[in-house]
Structures are given as C-alpha cells and as structure tokens.
Design an enzyme around this catalytic site. Structure first.
Site, PDB file in Angstrom:
ATOM      1  CG  ASP A 176      -1.934   1.095   1.230  1.00 46.57           C
ATOM      2  OD1 ASP A 176      -1.941   1.890   0.270  1.00 46.57           O
ATOM      3  OD2 ASP A 176      -2.736   1.153   2.181  1.00 46.57           O
ATOM      4  CG  HIS A 201     -10.159   1.499   2.727  1.00 44.59           C
ATOM      5  ND1 HIS A 201     -10.616   2.423   3.650  1.00 44.59           N
ATOM      6  CD2 HIS A 201      -8.817   1.509   2.820  1.00 44.59           C
ATOM      7  CE1 HIS A 201      -9.580   2.972   4.260  1.00 44.59           C
ATOM      8  NE2 HIS A 201      -8.481   2.443   3.779  1.00 44.59           N
TER       9      HIS A 201
END
Ligand code: CA
Length: 386
Positions: free
Chosen positions: A198, A300
């Site tokens: 990420d 998410h």
C-alpha cells in the site's frame, strides 16, 4: 417513525507507539460515530471515515448541515433522505468531507432499518452469499526505527503465524528503500503467501513503475494506491504495464466518481470505503458498477467496531463475481496494530483475532439485528473529545 436527533461522537486516544504511512506519522487514533435517534426508541449507529481534525469538521457537517435536513423524517426513507441531503450539499462538495458526513448518517439509517425488520444487515441486503469471511491482516506500518526492513520481516512472519489469510505492508520511504522493505516482507512470509503493498498515493508514475516491476518479481498480490487518486491515466498505464494487480478507490466518492474511475479502466481491484463514499446506499451502487465493469471488490476498512461490523455485513452479502464452484472471494481488511476503538468499544467484542487464529484465517458472520453492534456508553464518555 421519525428522526428526533442526530449526534456525532468524536473519540480519541494516544497510541503507545507512533505509526506512519507514506503521507504522515501519527501519534493518536480517532473515530467518528454517528448516532441517529427516533421517536420509537430505535437508535441507529454509523461511522464516518476521516481522522483527527477531519472528524471534528465532519461532526459540524453531520450536526449543523445534515441534521436539520432529516429531523422529523421517516428514517426508513433512506434513498429519499440520501438524495435530499446530496442535492442540498452538491454545490458545496461532491466529494470529500460532506460525503463522509453523509456516509455515517446513511449507515445509521440502515442500522435502524435492520432493527425495525429484526434482521441482520447482510440479510436485509439479500445475503448471505458466504458463511465465512477470509481475513487479511495488515501491519508493517512505517516507524522511525533503525532496521525497519528487519522489523517488517519479523512482523510479516508474525502476521502469518496469527493465521491471517494474507497480509499488507506500507511503503513510502522512496522507491529504493521501499523495494528493500517489500523484499523483507516476502522473506518474512515465505514464498507461498499473499502480501499486498500500500503506497497511499506517494509515487510519480515513473517511480510506481520502478517499484511495481520489483513487486512483479516478488509476486506481490496487489499494489494499492500507487499514484494520486486524481491520476486515472497513471493508474491505467500501470495496470496495462505491470503484472501485479493495481488496486485503489478508498479516496473516491459516490457512483459518479466511481463511474469515471471504472470507465478509465484504472483498477484491477476496487477498494470502496463505505464510511467515506456515501454510506451503504451508495456503496451498493458502487459495487453494482464494479461488477458491471467486472472489477472484483475488497472493501477498504478503517475505524472502530462499527465500521468493521458494517463491512462484515457488506462482504457477507456481496454477490460472487464471476461465480463458480470455487469462486473468487473478497477478504475482510483487518488492522493488526492496536485499536481500542475496535477491540474495547462493544460489550460483546467481535473477537476477530481469536476467530482467525482458531479457523486458520476467517471469521463467521456478525449478528444482528441491523449492524448488531452497540457502542458502550461509558466507553464513549471516556474517549469523547467532541
Ligand atoms: Ca490503503
């Protein structure tokens, strides 16, 4: 039934250790819960994405802008309420904080709907599609320590040992260092385990290619937010040029933003944030758009037990895409760093870590009715800052 009050609760505590991602280091954890009360003693809970000062600004939007629009209205009229609120805020913000604020309100209305129907949210949504949810444990946050690569290697091995189905690391110290960190994580988890990376949109497209080619060689599972969310052309170039799946979307809002992102063929994996993009009403439209573009979805997840439970229901109800005897499965995102707002807020905790350990990487479906989670009032009093 009528809405009688909308209250924001902004919570905060100081972390024992400062943690970081590519944009900043942070020393405190915050959460923003929305409580919607009715004249029939049914109360709904929701959560807004947005840390720290953003949560304080969103509280003002929830209580000063949205509350007057919904007082006295039927909380079951979710679509009507959503569009009324959106239409009234459209000239002042089609993305960002107004939509984050609307998200928390909308989630609370779905909680009320579940309680009125006497059904857990995943059943109200037409599920369950699956009886258990695989969980991936993210960790490997940036820290100001001398041997970060060594720490990442050990932490990655520990997350695998905890039973999680996959893991995810942060990067953001520059392409050369980031590749070394990714190599350390691969070393830690071994050759046969999925790890994602990420970047929180810290790279230029050129640097994202440099890191991405190394991730191709390391067999990373996905490369998340490599470039700025506005750079849809950059996303599409990376997606076309790299083997590793390009993911993102946590900073995109509403069906209109997602339509543009998907039409740009920017994503190999979509990561909608229900507490930011407009709530459950809008999330369902975004997932339909993702499926219309044949882009798989892994939500998410960030925040307190309210956000985690909301996402568990959504993932339980998400239809298979494309389907099969052994279909592609979404996963629940789980933060392995300490989070008291997730682990200590409920009288009956979700106990995800224990379930993951015992089952080898998955959790059962949450209870109900509605979200099935009620924050402990004493806990809220203890951590409330606004
Ligand atoms: Ca992320």
């Amino acid at each position: 039934m009528n809405i009688t009050r909308v209250t924001s609760h902004v919570l905060r505590y100081d972390l024992d250790e400062v943690l970081g991602y590519s944009q900043q280091y942070y020393a405190a954890r915050t959460a923003h819960l929305v409580e919607v009360e009715t004249d029939e003693r049914v109360t709904g809970w929701g959560e807004c994405f947005g840390p720290g000062p953003v949560a304080l600004a969103n509280k003002t939007i929830v209580e000063q802008v949205l509350q007057p629009l919904v007082l006295g209205r039927d909380p079951l009229a979710r679509e009507a309420i959503w569009h009324h609120c959106y239409n009234m805020m459209r000239d002042h913000g089609q993305k960002g904080m107004p939509i984050q604020a609307l998200s928390g309100l909308d989630i609370a209305l779905w909680d009320i709907a579940g309680k009125v129907a006497g059904l857990p949210l995943y059943r109200l949504l037409g599920g369950p599609t699956r009886e258990r949810l695989p969980v991936y444990g993210y960790g490997m946050m940036l820290r100001r320590i001398p041997d970060l690569a060594g720490a990442f290697r050990d932490e990655a091995a520990a997350i695998r040992e905890m039973g999680f189905a996959a893991t995810k690391m942060k990067v953001g110290l520059g392409p050369e260092t980031d590749v070394k960190l990714a190599q350390a994580v691969r070393e830690g988890v071994g050759p046969d385990y999925r790890f994602a990376v990420d970047a929180n949109h810290c790279y230029t497209t050129a640097d994202a290619f440099r890191v991405g080619r190394a991730l191709d060689d390391l067999g990373a599972y996905w490369f998340e937010e490599p470039v700025a969310p506005e750079d849809r052309a950059g996303y599409a170039e990376l997606r076309a040029g790299l083997k590793t799946t390009i993911s993102g979307g946590e900073a995109e809002f509403t069906r209109w933003g997602w339509r543009d992102l998907l039409e740009a063929r920017a994503l190999g994996l979509a990561q909608p944030e229900v507490c930011a993009l407009g709530g459950i009403s809008e999330y369902l439209k975004v997932v339909a758009l993702c499926h219309a573009h044949f882009v798989p979805v892994i939500n998410h997840v960030w925040g307190s037990a309210v956000a985690v439970a909301t996402n568990m229901h959504l993932l339980a109800a998400m239809p298979d895409l494309p389907g099969g005897l052994h279909p592609w499965e979404p996963m629940l995102e789980f933060d392995t760093t300490p989070n008291r707002f997730r682990d200590e807020m409920l009288a009956e905790p979700l106990e995800i870590q224990r379930q993951v350990k015992e089952s080898g990487g998955s959790v059962g479906l949450p209870g109900g009715p509605g979200l099935g989670v009620t924050p402990d009032p004493a806990f809220l009093d203890r951590f409330r800052i606004a």
